[in-house]
Write an enzyme that holds these catalytic residues in place. Sequence first.
Site, PDB file in Angstrom:
ATOM      1  N   GLU A   1       3.293   3.979   6.207  1.00  0.00           N
ATOM      2  CA  GLU A   1       2.133   3.360   5.953  1.00  0.00           C
ATOM      3  C   GLU A   1       1.379   4.118   5.140  1.00  0.00           C
ATOM      4  OE1 GLU A   1       0.256   0.758   6.613  1.00  0.00           O
ATOM      5  OE2 GLU A   1       0.053  -0.048   8.568  1.00  0.00           O
TER       6      GLU A   1
ATOM      7  N   ASP B   1      -5.850   1.812  10.023  1.00  0.00           N
ATOM      8  CA  ASP B   1      -7.406   1.236  10.247  1.00  0.00           C
ATOM      9  C   ASP B   1      -7.480   0.960  11.544  1.00  0.00           C
ATOM     10  OD1 ASP B   1      -9.829   0.263   9.674  1.00  0.00           O
ATOM     11  OD2 ASP B   1      -9.383  -0.177   7.650  1.00  0.00           O
TER      12      ASP B   1
ATOM     13  N   GLY C   1       0.659  -1.390  -0.162  1.00  0.00           N
ATOM     14  CA  GLY C   1      -0.001   0.096   0.048  1.00  0.00           C
ATOM     15  C   GLY C   1       0.831   1.388  -0.034  1.00  0.00           C
TER      16      GLY C   1
HETATM   17  C1  PRP Z   1      -3.730  -2.457   4.646  1.00  0.00           C
HETATM   18  C2  PRP Z   1      -3.085  -1.137   4.562  1.00  0.00           C
HETATM   19  C3  PRP Z   1      -2.275  -1.065   6.009  1.00  0.00           C
HETATM   20  C4  PRP Z   1      -3.221  -2.009   6.754  1.00  0.00           C
HETATM   21  C5  PRP Z   1      -3.880  -1.299   7.875  1.00  0.00           C
HETATM   22  O1  PRP Z   1      -2.777  -3.509   4.064  1.00  0.00           O
HETATM   23  O2  PRP Z   1      -2.106  -1.025   3.533  1.00  0.00           O
HETATM   24  O3  PRP Z   1      -1.099  -1.563   5.890  1.00  0.00           O
HETATM   25  O4  PRP Z   1      -3.945  -2.788   5.998  1.00  0.00           O
HETATM   26  O5  PRP Z   1      -5.083  -1.838   8.310  1.00  0.00           O
HETATM   27  P1  PRP Z   1      -4.767  -2.183   9.957  1.00  0.00           P
HETATM   28  O6  PRP Z   1      -4.754  -0.705  10.565  1.00  0.00           O
HETATM   29  O7  PRP Z   1      -6.403  -2.533  10.196  1.00  0.00           O
HETATM   30  O8  PRP Z   1      -4.222  -3.250  10.347  1.00  0.00           O
HETATM   31  P2  PRP Z   1      -3.022  -4.749   3.474  1.00  0.00           P
HETATM   32  O9  PRP Z   1      -2.918  -5.912   4.525  1.00  0.00           O
HETATM   33  O10 PRP Z   1      -4.157  -4.573   2.723  1.00  0.00           O
HETATM   34  O11 PRP Z   1      -1.780  -5.052   2.396  1.00  0.00           O
HETATM   35  P3  PRP Z   1      -1.520  -4.121   1.174  1.00  0.00           P
HETATM   36  O12 PRP Z   1      -0.589  -2.889   1.750  1.00  0.00           O
HETATM   37  O13 PRP Z   1      -0.643  -5.009   0.266  1.00  0.00           O
HETATM   38  O14 PRP Z   1      -2.546  -3.488   0.345  1.00  0.00           O
END
Ligand code: PRP
Length: 188
Positions: free
Chosen positions: A113, A117, A58
């Site tokens: 990041e 979330d 991300g």
């Molecule tokens: C998503 C985003 C953050 C994380 C946030 O990554 O990029 O790294 O989730 O969520 P949280 O605070 O609830 O843990 P994802 O795991 O979807 O992978 P990506 O970065 O490859 O999209």
Amino acid sequence: MTAAPVLGASADPRLLGRDVHRIAFDERAISARVKELGAEITAAYPDGDLLVLGLLKGSFVFLADLVREIRRPLHVDFLVASSYGAGTVSSGSVELVYDPETVLEGKHILLVEDIVDSGRTLNRLIAVLGERAPKSIEICALLHKRIAGALAREARFVGFDAPNEFLVGYGLDHAENFRHLPYVASLR
Ligand code: PRP
């Protein structure tokens, strides 16, 4: 927050035939804020080795723009952790898929990041990275939903407080789509 008109696929061919609910942060706002973050980070690290650690996938767009606004020497590496599958709600478990090769000991680590979330990803990563004796660890997140419970480390640098909607674009995906949008939009 005022509701912007729905953006249809006819208005942006990158939308893969889907409409997005609205654009939450447009290119101009993101660019201006990334410049400010770069200046803040530059001022925050007057000395020492700085390693900018991007959390893939991300953060790849944000990190690429951000490092070009940081006016001091730095190194870049990446790590991969995955918590979301094809759904739109965090699954809760965080898996480390790729570990940075760079030695962290004695360095200032800036973990980049795209979005905070639930905070689960960061809580797991801060614990893992903290064991490697860095000089400091700080977090820079483009977006922060401010809904996380107990965060092991609050993000020091935040681009925008984000609405609690499913956001895509500027690196963020839904089922791997939409990462290449130059703006952040919310899906229905
Ligand atoms: C998503 C985003 C953050 C994380 C946030 O990554 O990029 O790294 O989730 O969520 P949280 O605070 O609830 O843990 P994802 O795991 O979807 O992978 P990506 O970065 O490859 O999209």
